[in-house]
Enzyme design. Structure first.
Site, PDB file in Angstrom:
ATOM      1  N   ASP A 219       0.787  -1.225  -0.001  1.00 34.69           N
ATOM      2  CA  ASP A 219       0.016   0.038  -0.221  1.00 34.69           C
ATOM      3  C   ASP A 219       0.885   1.179  -0.030  1.00 34.69           C
ATOM      4  O   ASP A 219       0.222   2.300   0.387  1.00 34.69           O
ATOM      5  CB  ASP A 219      -0.842   0.116   1.045  1.00 34.69           C
ATOM      6  CG  ASP A 219      -2.025  -1.221   1.049  1.00 34.69           C
ATOM      7  OD1 ASP A 219      -2.255  -1.562   0.044  1.00 34.69           O
ATOM      8  OD2 ASP A 219      -2.432  -1.589   2.200  1.00 34.69           O
ATOM      9  N   GLU A 220       2.036   1.258  -0.464  1.00 32.63           N
ATOM     10  CA  GLU A 220       3.035   2.450  -0.518  1.00 32.63           C
ATOM     11  C   GLU A 220       3.379   2.684  -1.962  1.00 32.63           C
ATOM     12  O   GLU A 220       4.342   3.685  -2.178  1.00 32.63           O
ATOM     13  CB  GLU A 220       4.323   2.152   0.412  1.00 32.63           C
ATOM     14  CG  GLU A 220       3.755   2.009   1.766  1.00 32.63           C
ATOM     15  CD  GLU A 220       5.090   2.009   2.573  1.00 32.63           C
ATOM     16  OE1 GLU A 220       6.151   2.384   2.201  1.00 32.63           O
ATOM     17  OE2 GLU A 220       4.824   1.779   3.922  1.00 32.63           O
TER      18      GLU A 220
END
Length: 275
Positions: A219-220
């Protein structure tokens, strides 16, 4: 014809690029450019009025650009995508409807699910669906089966439409900046699992969704689009989840449009988005 370029910044780039296009009798319909002064990086997106063979134009453009310039040209064919899903239908159904009415900007080649729940809706839209269970296969074999189907179609992008499995670094590396995920949170807040429960317990007054490219860091990856809506103390975690699904659908649709129209340029872990 769409031409997208990013390179080291220097004086006269717009003039040099425009000069090449003028020599080729290409009329510029739209031009958007951006300079990142910190990175000394130049970004430009150009729409021209007609198509030309890509290779000769590529060579002429790279000849006037700094070394290491990244040049891509999309002469017009529709993008191809493969969609990965689990059980939730809201993002997939929106994609299928847009595909059916030819407003998606891409062609859905195949849908792959790690549960069979969404096979019926794919059948209704005439889209091939493959069920590959993550429970019955080891992770390596599970991803290998997915990879076999994906490579058969040679898609421009893979869309994770609420695909609730973490892909391995090996899988992600095979498709750099080509896997698009919708995350049910306004990243970087509440990354990982159960973000609505996290948001409810934190007592937030805003919830959101984020569409991003997938990288090895959970999720980055580079963010493409985000959206938020207000919530209040009266919202339960279930209320937040229900409202969040509407945002997820909207944000993913917007992100896909931007990507399919070649409006998103990735550099390091950030994006330049020409809306």
């Amino acid at each position: 014809m769409i031409i997208v370029i990013q390179c080291k910044d220097q004086v006269g780039l717009v003039a040099s690029i425009s000069g090449v296009l003028a020599q080729e009798q290409l009329n510029i319909v739209s031009l958007r450019e951006h300079v990142d002064p910190i990175e000394n990086r130049f970004f430009i997106r150009i729409e021209a009025d007609r198509e030309l063979p890509a290779n000769p134009l590529f060579q002429k453009l790279t000849a006037v650009l700094p070394a290491g310039a990244v040049v891509s040209m999309n002469p017009g064919p529709e993008k191809k995508i493969v969609v990965l899903v689990t059980k939730e239908y809201h993002c997939l159904s929106d994609i299928l409807v847009r595909h059916h009415f030819k407003t998606l900007g891409a062609s859905v080649q195949h849908v792959i699910g790690n549960y069979p729940v969404l096979e019926e809706i794919c059948q209704r839209f005439g889209i091939p669906f493959s069920y590959i269970s993550h429970q019955e296969l080891g992770k390596e074999v599970f991803e290998q089966r997915i990879m076999e189907i994906v490579l058969r179609h040679q898609p421009d992008h893979i869309v994770l439409a609420k695909f609730m499995r973490i892909l391995s670094p090996a899988f992600v590396t095979a498709f750099p900046a080509r896997i698009i995920n919708i995350h049910h949170s306004f990243l970087p807040a509440f990354a990982g699992a159960n973000p609505y429960r996290q948001a409810f317990e934190r007592g937030v007054k805003l919830i959101g969704a984020t569409a991003h490219f997938v990288t090895d860091q959970l999720d980055e990856g580079p963010i493409i689009a985000q959206q938020i809506i207000p919530v209040s103390h009266s919202f339960t975690a279930a209320d937040m989840m229900k409202a969040g699904k509407e945002i997820e659908t909207s944000v993913l649709a917007r992100a896909l449009r931007l990507v399919f129209e070649d409006r998103v340029l990735v550099y390091k872990n950030k994006t330049v988005v020409f809306e």
